[in-house]
Structure formats: C-alpha cells, structure tokens
Design a protein around this motif. Sequence first.
Motif, PDB file in Angstrom:
ATOM      1  N   PHE A  21       0.822  -1.213   0.000  1.00  0.00           N
ATOM      2  CA  PHE A  21       0.000   0.000   0.000  1.00  0.00           C
ATOM      3  C   PHE A  21       0.862   1.272   0.000  1.00  0.00           C
ATOM      4  O   PHE A  21       1.848   1.356   0.733  1.00  0.00           O
ATOM      5  N   ASN A  22       0.443   2.201  -0.828  1.00  0.00           N
ATOM      6  CA  ASN A  22       1.144   3.488  -0.919  1.00  0.00           C
ATOM      7  C   ASN A  22       0.257   4.601  -0.381  1.00  0.00           C
ATOM      8  O   ASN A  22      -0.932   4.654  -0.693  1.00  0.00           O
ATOM      9  N   VAL A  23       0.864   5.460   0.419  1.00  0.00           N
ATOM     10  CA  VAL A  23       0.115   6.601   0.972  1.00  0.00           C
ATOM     11  C   VAL A  23       0.842   7.892   0.632  1.00  0.00           C
ATOM     12  O   VAL A  23       2.070   7.970   0.779  1.00  0.00           O
ATOM     13  N   ILE A  24       0.074   8.879   0.216  1.00  0.00           N
ATOM     14  CA  ILE A  24       0.616  10.224   0.008  1.00  0.00           C
ATOM     15  C   ILE A  24       0.278  11.047   1.242  1.00  0.00           C
ATOM     16  O   ILE A  24      -0.879  11.068   1.672  1.00  0.00           O
ATOM     17  N   VAL A  25       1.268  11.706   1.830  1.00  0.00           N
ATOM     18  CA  VAL A  25       1.012  12.615   2.945  1.00  0.00           C
ATOM     19  C   VAL A  25       1.446  14.008   2.508  1.00  0.00           C
ATOM     20  O   VAL A  25       2.614  14.209   2.160  1.00  0.00           O
ATOM     21  N   VAL A  26       0.512  14.946   2.526  1.00  0.00           N
ATOM     22  CA  VAL A  26       0.828  16.301   2.107  1.00  0.00           C
ATOM     23  C   VAL A  26       0.963  17.178   3.347  1.00  0.00           C
ATOM     24  O   VAL A  26       0.024  17.286   4.128  1.00  0.00           O
ATOM     25  N   GLY A  27       2.132  17.782   3.509  1.00  0.00           N
ATOM     26  CA  GLY A  27       2.394  18.604   4.687  1.00  0.00           C
ATOM     27  C   GLY A  27       3.280  17.851   5.662  1.00  0.00           C
ATOM     28  O   GLY A  27       3.149  16.635   5.830  1.00  0.00           O
ATOM     29  N   THR A  28       4.202  18.584   6.282  1.00  0.00           N
ATOM     30  CA  THR A  28       5.137  17.939   7.213  1.00  0.00           C
ATOM     31  C   THR A  28       5.179  18.659   8.550  1.00  0.00           C
ATOM     32  O   THR A  28       6.207  18.708   9.212  1.00  0.00           O
ATOM     33  N   GLY A  29       4.052  19.241   8.936  1.00  0.00           N
ATOM     34  CA  GLY A  29       3.980  19.820  10.280  1.00  0.00           C
ATOM     35  C   GLY A  29       3.808  18.698  11.289  1.00  0.00           C
ATOM     36  O   GLY A  29       4.070  17.525  10.989  1.00  0.00           O
ATOM     37  N   LEU A  30       3.334  19.056  12.469  1.00  0.00           N
ATOM     38  CA  LEU A  30       3.189  18.031  13.509  1.00  0.00           C
ATOM     39  C   LEU A  30       2.338  16.871  13.026  1.00  0.00           C
ATOM     40  O   LEU A  30       2.695  15.707  13.189  1.00  0.00           O
ATOM     41  N   ALA A  31       1.205  17.164  12.400  1.00  0.00           N
ATOM     42  CA  ALA A  31       0.303  16.089  11.975  1.00  0.00           C
ATOM     43  C   ALA A  31       0.914  15.300  10.817  1.00  0.00           C
ATOM     44  O   ALA A  31       0.942  14.066  10.847  1.00  0.00           O
ATOM     45  N   GLY A  32       1.402  15.999   9.808  1.00  0.00           N
ATOM     46  CA  GLY A  32       1.904  15.327   8.614  1.00  0.00           C
ATOM     47  C   GLY A  32       3.162  14.515   8.875  1.00  0.00           C
ATOM     48  O   GLY A  32       3.276  13.363   8.447  1.00  0.00           O
ATOM     49  N   ALA A  33       4.121  15.102   9.594  1.00  0.00           N
ATOM     50  CA  ALA A  33       5.383  14.393   9.850  1.00  0.00           C
ATOM     51  C   ALA A  33       5.140  13.182  10.740  1.00  0.00           C
ATOM     52  O   ALA A  33       5.677  12.091  10.491  1.00  0.00           O
ATOM     53  N   SER A  34       4.313  13.352  11.774  1.00  0.00           N
ATOM     54  CA  SER A  34       4.079  12.221  12.679  1.00  0.00           C
ATOM     55  C   SER A  34       3.297  11.124  11.960  1.00  0.00           C
ATOM     56  O   SER A  34       3.565   9.933  12.151  1.00  0.00           O
ATOM     57  N   ALA A  35       2.368  11.505  11.091  1.00  0.00           N
ATOM     58  CA  ALA A  35       1.592  10.512  10.344  1.00  0.00           C
ATOM     59  C   ALA A  35       2.491   9.756   9.370  1.00  0.00           C
ATOM     60  O   ALA A  35       2.455   8.523   9.295  1.00  0.00           O
ATOM     61  N   ALA A  36       3.312  10.485   8.631  1.00  0.00           N
ATOM     62  CA  ALA A  36       4.171   9.846   7.631  1.00  0.00           C
ATOM     63  C   ALA A  36       5.135   8.879   8.315  1.00  0.00           C
ATOM     64  O   ALA A  36       5.316   7.738   7.875  1.00  0.00           O
ATOM     65  N   ALA A  37       5.747   9.330   9.416  1.00  0.00           N
ATOM     66  CA  ALA A  37       6.698   8.477  10.123  1.00  0.00           C
ATOM     67  C   ALA A  37       5.998   7.233  10.669  1.00  0.00           C
ATOM     68  O   ALA A  37       6.484   6.111  10.510  1.00  0.00           O
ATOM     69  N   SER A  38       4.845   7.431  11.295  1.00  0.00           N
ATOM     70  CA  SER A  38       4.161   6.307  11.945  1.00  0.00           C
ATOM     71  C   SER A  38       3.670   5.284  10.930  1.00  0.00           C
ATOM     72  O   SER A  38       3.763   4.079  11.158  1.00  0.00           O
ATOM     73  N   MET A  39       3.158   5.738   9.810  1.00  0.00           N
ATOM     74  CA  MET A  39       2.670   4.796   8.795  1.00  0.00           C
ATOM     75  C   MET A  39       3.836   4.062   8.150  1.00  0.00           C
ATOM     76  O   MET A  39       3.745   2.870   7.850  1.00  0.00           O
ATOM     77  N   ALA A  40       4.957   4.749   7.951  1.00  0.00           N
ATOM     78  CA  ALA A  40       6.133   4.089   7.381  1.00  0.00           C
ATOM     79  C   ALA A  40       6.669   3.028   8.342  1.00  0.00           C
ATOM     80  O   ALA A  40       7.076   1.943   7.929  1.00  0.00           O
ATOM     81  N   GLU A  41       6.646   3.342   9.637  1.00  0.00           N
ATOM     82  CA  GLU A  41       7.100   2.361  10.635  1.00  0.00           C
ATOM     83  C   GLU A  41       6.277   1.087  10.545  1.00  0.00           C
ATOM     84  O   GLU A  41       6.780  -0.015  10.745  1.00  0.00           O
ATOM     85  N   LEU A  42       4.987   1.254  10.246  1.00  0.00           N
ATOM     86  CA  LEU A  42       4.115   0.082  10.151  1.00  0.00           C
ATOM     87  C   LEU A  42       4.398  -0.733   8.896  1.00  0.00           C
ATOM     88  O   LEU A  42       4.019  -1.896   8.809  1.00  0.00           O
ATOM     89  N   GLY A  43       5.032  -0.105   7.904  1.00  0.00           N
ATOM     90  CA  GLY A  43       5.364  -0.857   6.698  1.00  0.00           C
ATOM     91  C   GLY A  43       4.742  -0.328   5.423  1.00  0.00           C
ATOM     92  O   GLY A  43       5.011  -0.836   4.335  1.00  0.00           O
ATOM     93  N   TYR A  44       3.905   0.712   5.529  1.00  0.00           N
ATOM     94  CA  TYR A  44       3.330   1.308   4.314  1.00  0.00           C
ATOM     95  C   TYR A  44       4.403   2.126   3.595  1.00  0.00           C
ATOM     96  O   TYR A  44       5.336   2.628   4.210  1.00  0.00           O
ATOM     97  N   ASN A  45       4.247   2.268   2.280  1.00  0.00           N
ATOM     98  CA  ASN A  45       5.159   3.124   1.508  1.00  0.00           C
ATOM     99  C   ASN A  45       4.594   4.530   1.497  1.00  0.00           C
ATOM    100  O   ASN A  45       3.464   4.732   1.053  1.00  0.00           O
TER     101      ASN A  45
END
Lengths: 640, 263
Positions: free
Chosen positions: A34-58
């Motif tokens: 599964f691929n996810v696009i995250v737009v924005g790297t503030g608190l919400a975006g950066a934490s979401a991108a990092a957490s989803m990547a840790e789980l194994g999503y691209n």
Amino acid sequence: MKLDSKIPGGPIAQKWETYRSEMKLVNPANKRKFNVIVVGTGLAGASAAASMAELGYNVQSFCIQDSPRRAHSIAAQGGINAAKNYANDGDSVWRLFYDTVKGGDFRAREANVYRLAELSTSIIDQCVAQGVPFAREYSGELANRSFGGAQVSRTFYARGQTGQQLLLGAYSALMRQVDTGKVKLYERREMLDLVLVDGKARGIIARNLVTGALERYAADAVVLATGGYGRVYFLSTNAFNSNATASWRCYKRGAAFANPCFTQIHPTCIPVAGDHQSKLTLMSESLRNDGRVWVPLKKEDCKKDPSSIAEADRDYYLERRYPSFGNLVPRDVASRAAKAVCDEGRGVGPSGLAVYLDFRDAIKRDGRQVVSEKYGNLFEMYEHITGESPFETPMRIFPAIHYTMGGLWVDYNLMSNIPGLHVLGEANFSDHGANRLGASALMQGLADGYFVIPYTIGNYFASYPLPKVSVDHPEFAMAEAQSRDQISRLARVGANGKTTVMEYYRQLGLIMWEHVGMARNQSGLKKAISQIQQLKQEYWENVKIPTETETHNKNLEVALRVADFMELGELMATDALERNESCGGHFREESQTPEGEAKRDDQNFAHVAAWEYKGEGQKPALHKEPLQFENVHLAQRSYK
Amino acid sequence: MSKDLRNYKLVIWRQASPQEKGGFEQYQVDGISPDTSFLEMLDILNDRLIKQNIRPIEFDSDCREGICGACGCLVNGQAHGPRQKATTCQIYMRSFENGDTITVEPWRAKAFPVIRDLVVDRSSFDRIISAGGYISVKSAKHADANAMLIPKPDADQAFDYATCIGCGACVAACPNASASLFTGAKISQFTLMPQGRVEREKRVERMVDQMDREGFGGCTNIGECEASCPKGISISAIATMKAEYLKAALSGRTESNASDGAM
C-alpha cells in the motif's frame, strides 16, 4: 452528500478502545503493497508519515518548504496539554475533555474530543522517548504550567519554543524513515489538485516549485495535513507561505468544508506598524498573567505619553468588565473587548488600533529582576520589532488572526466524505469547535498523526477494494491539464496586468478583517461577499505577475494561493452569514446579551455546517451534522 | 511609527539558475520606513520591479519571526546581517543609516548550491539528520514520561543545543564552509539525554560521515559559526562531536565495526 460521522457506540470512555480492537487490520506482509501520500510535514503530517512508514506502508511525503523541518508548527510557543495529572491538582482525561468541549463553545463532537484527551498522555511519553527536551524540575521530572486560563497545570513546554521541539521530534522520526527508504521525500512541492478515480482519492497533482513542472503522484490513499487558512486575512501570525490551496482544491473535488467561519483571534499580538507589514508577531499569552490591559478613559488622552496619564484617567477595561477573570479572560473575550474600546475611539498608538499591556505595577511589586526572569525574552523580542522597551513604556498590543478551527469535514476515522482522503491537524475541523484552547493545537496534530491515522488507514485499506492505479490514468491527465490551464491563464493576465499580487492580497485581507473578523453582522457579511466577488473578477483581469512558469517564481506561487483565498474568503463570509448566533470565535452582533456578551443559539445552531461545492458561480450547498451533547451539558460560558 | 523615510542602494546577487553565471545588480530603494523589516523591504522592491517588468529577487522566507530557519542571506558580508542572534527576517531597516549601500548575497558553500538569486539548496542538512539525527523509537506505547528522570541542567543544556533552526548561517560564515556546528548541536543534544545515549556511537559516526560526503569543510576552530548563529549555539557542540566521534571509533560499537567495514 451524506455525512456519516461514524462515531462508535458505547459509553464515551470506551468508544476508542473498543473501536480500535474492532478495526480491520492489514497483514504485515501486505502493508508494503500500500502506498500513501502525505501532504504537509507539520506536527500532523510528519508524525503521520513516520508512523505509517514504521508500520510498513510506503509513504510519499510532500512539503512546500525546502525542508520538512520548517512547517509552521515550528512557530508554536506556549505548550502542549496532556491529562497526566503530574501536578496532582485534580486533572483527568475527563476534565481535559470537558474543558475542551466547553472551551469550544459546544460546537465540537464529543467523541472526537474525548479520544483526543485520552491520547494526550501517550503523546508526552512518545515525545520524551524521542528525546524532546521538555522543561524539567530540579527533581528531574517534567515541569508543568497552567496556560490560557486553565484551572489545572497540564501544559508541558520547552521554554517558549514547544512547537519547534515537538516538530523536530516528529521530523527526526520522519527522517529516520527516509533513511530506511520507507518514506520518499518531495520538498518544494505544492499540491494543486486531488485526483479521484472511481470516486476515491488516488493521487495528487503537485507543482515542483523549483522547475515549475507539474508532477503526478498516485497512491492508495491521500492524507492531507496542510494546516489552517489564517492567511486569508493577509496579516496573521501564520507563516508567509501557509495557505489553503490543497484543502481548497479538495473542496472543489467534492470534500465538504466544515465551519469555515470559525477562526481564532489571538489578543496579544504586536500591532500593525504600517502598510509594508507582511505578518504579525504573537506575544505569548502568558504576559497577561502580570501585565494589565488598559486604554485612556478619555479619547483626547490617546495620543499622550502613557506615563503622563493619571491613574484615575485610565480604564482597565478587562478588570472592570470581568472582575473574577480580569486580564485572564479567554482569547475571544479579550480580543472583542479590545476591539470595542478601539471602536469607541480610545485605541492608542499611531493607528489607534492598539491597547496598552502595562507591566508598571508588576515591576513595582516584584522588582525588575523578577519580571525580567519571567518575560525577558519576550520584552527583548518586542523591543527588536518596535524599538520600544516594555520596561520603560507599556507594550502596545492588538488582536490578530492566529488559528482556524474550521477545515475539511472528517468522520471519526479522520476521513473526509471522499473515500481515501484523510485530513489531519489544523486542516480538519474536528476537535476545537468554535474556539480552540491554548496549548491544544500541538496536542491535536500529534494525536492525529501518531495515534489515530496509523489505525484508521489500515481499516480503510482492509475495507475497500483498491485496484492498482497508475499516473497514466486519464483522471491524472485531466487534473494536470486543469492546473496547467489555470497557470497559463494567470501568466497571460499577468503579462499586462497593472496591480501586483501583494496589492490584491492586502485588499482581500482588509475586506476579511473588516467584515469577517472579530465581530460580524449581516450587512457587513453581505458587503464582504460582493466586494470579494468584485475583487476576484478584477484579479483575473488585471493582476500583474512575472510570467515565467517553468522555473522558481515565488510570485506565481502566491498568485495561485491568493486566487484560492478569494474563493475561500467568500465561503467564510457565507458560512458566517448563515450562522446567526455567536459562539466561540464567531461573534454575530445580532446575537448578544444586553451586556454585549456572546449569545449562543443551541436551538438552531448546535450543528456542524458542512459546505458542498456546486460549481463556479453557484451557491454551495449547506449540509448540517447535528451535534449531541450527552456527557457535557450545554451551558453558557461566563467569565464575569 | 517614525515618519523619517529612508533611501538605500542595494547591491544584490542575481543568478537565474544554477547553470547560469551570476552577478551583482544595483537597485535604488527609496521611501522605506525604519520599522520595515529587511525582508519586507525586499518585498517592496520586488513589487516595484514587477511593475517595471524586471524579474523580482527570489529569496526563501516563511515564519518571519526567526524560528523556521527558511530565510538567510549575507548582508554586507555578515550571515543574517548586522544584528547578533537574529535571522534575516528579524533585521529591521532602523539598523541601517539613510543612504547606506547594502550588499546582499546568498549563502556561499559547495554543499549549498544556488537555485536562484538568494535561494539555495540546503537539503544536505536533511541528509545529515537522516543519517542519524534521531532516536530510533516507534510511535507506540512507551514507559511513562516521568519514569526516566533527567537532571534539569542536562535537560536545559540539551534544549540549548536543540534550538538549532537549520538555517545554514554557520556554514555560510565559516571560511571552510563546515557544518560542524549544525551536526554537533544535534549530537550534543542527544548525548546529554539518557534516551540518546543508546545509539550514540552509530549516530556520531554516520552523521559525521554524511557531513563529509556532502562536501562540507572541516572545522579548524575559527568560531565564526558561533558568532553568526541566530540561536547562539555554543561551539562546545563541536568539541562534544569530536570527542564522541573518537570515543565511538574506540568503542567497537559503530556500524562500520559491526558490519565489518561494509558501510
């Protein structure tokens, strides 16, 4: 349009826990598909991108800045709330929940707010594990303070730079995933459109801000964490590049925009000094703990040296109007009171749009040393900007736009009404109702990113069939062509236009501040709508911009954003006109008590107003999501 | 608001693209209030240039209150301009005399290639952080935050190092274009905290190696970095970094050691 909030059943304290256990899971071996696009790297975006990547999503992560570390969360000063009860002063998840619902003036969903309060404690543990250097006591334990009029000390902080430290924590987690290869970073990219395939969010069109090229990105879901829209007022405490374009383009693709008129005005900002000004600087709210707010009693004293005005000729209007809370009334109340005295002609400073925040009595009482220890850095900042020392002469302050509670409508999963489009942080509307409490924005951004989306995204992937989509799909070509058309049209007008983007932008800001600012009324809002429509028309015929589209061109970037701000401004005024009640940051002059305080109308307006785009020039359709208050009883706020 | 409007002569570096040759151009900017910030003065100049069909000056800026680290240029040869502990956006025109000539250039460093005019590419900083500027914990349930006590002086000092905004002034000011203050600040922050010590050897080795790979110069203790840092980060960060690097090499716990030199 059907708005289903998908709030789980059961008692409020068990909803999230039960729901979390019942959500569908994606098999660990399948997550990499599964691929996810995250737009924005503030608190919400950066934490979401990092957490989803840790789980194994691209994850593909996008930001408009040159580095994800510069997102505007970085500028938050005060702190982050968490119901840890470390101070042993009676705090609890329930109390934080209650305060947030009440502080939001009963215009937020109870279930979302309860979950936020519940997750607040895990956020602090998470950030400490990441190495965020919070303030500590000599015991080595974390320090807390009370903030924004809260009756308990639940705010964690890192001097006056809490947002910076939390963001750098989330950024470091993100960069760790960049190193593992699970996150691909796209800096200096601006999302210009959302691509839908079979009604689901399957990708974005982004503009490369260095080359000007339009780029297509496909994914199985899109997560928007692009912040608020305070810059619609031109002058605000938001960063220069903060904008609403990503949200607005999603709205135009069918995502509902909820409560656009709910904006927050911060009472303690440095006043506008002149036409050259590009942003307003916030002075921490903590100053109101010791500073006394006043204006001269008599108009004719306003231009005098404040030290020459006798005690009897000063009006400490907050202490007079609100004897029990005094200078510490909530943000919206303090802001409106400042506007009221300025409207009476008793404002101070060159523009007459400022009030004094005076430390004379605190210095007399505690000594210069003590005051300097508490506020020295703020006084210094003030002096650098204004050239005046608050030790010698009272500060001048005035309210400014600071935060927007409205945003794209989301359900309990933080998914918009477009399947696959999730919205986090300030960009969504969900947790703060009509007024956000101090130190709660950071809490919400991180709760959404670290602890909500990692679960709900899996539930989405496991619940819907998502056939592979590539950027060659015709929907991508169509969306790209639309963005290209808009840019070329703007460049064509820009070649011969007469008025620059910044000139139009300031005009829009003035209209918004005048009619959709601290106090709103029917005739003003109608005027705003027609003035914005006129301005928009003129803009598209007469804007002057540098016309190079295939390169780094800051003015063109801003021109695209301003075009969207004009449309959003109109929607804000439309929403404000429709909501004929006063609640939180939204004050309708028609709906006030005889003493001039805000009067809510729960009979008619205890709902979320979600607007649906109906096409260019058409009035958007209003959908109402009723709000039920089963746990916190509806009551009028009072600070007298 | 002072009414004494001022006039300046600006000498600004113009470079249309990384491939093209750059050069200085002169611009007269009149009628500027001393309460205008330096970047607002550039905004004013740009609006005037746009109306004359002259390409405006491209520069990075965002928060305009000294915390995001986006802005930065050499003003009269000084990184961020004439005031100590301030970013370019925090410089006000009252710092200059009426009639002054002001020279404006981008950061100059091999590892910060110019994109356009005053805009440079600082992604090398991100790659240094990506190499090890983190603690490898997941988003998950962790021990209660107060289960780990950190002495206040350590926490305070770690915070001081953590205030780095990644603007690049230290590199621009350094005659060697070294990124040691930037890298050292992150390493020092984590060295002072128990959470950070777990991976200290791997971190310092990887970050320092990345710094070298990016083409930043070495540190020869000149001290311009500290003097130009808008956050006043102490050069002791570099001493810590060097000591940590040496200790790591001797510890046998670095990645190059573990993977038998494969890194």
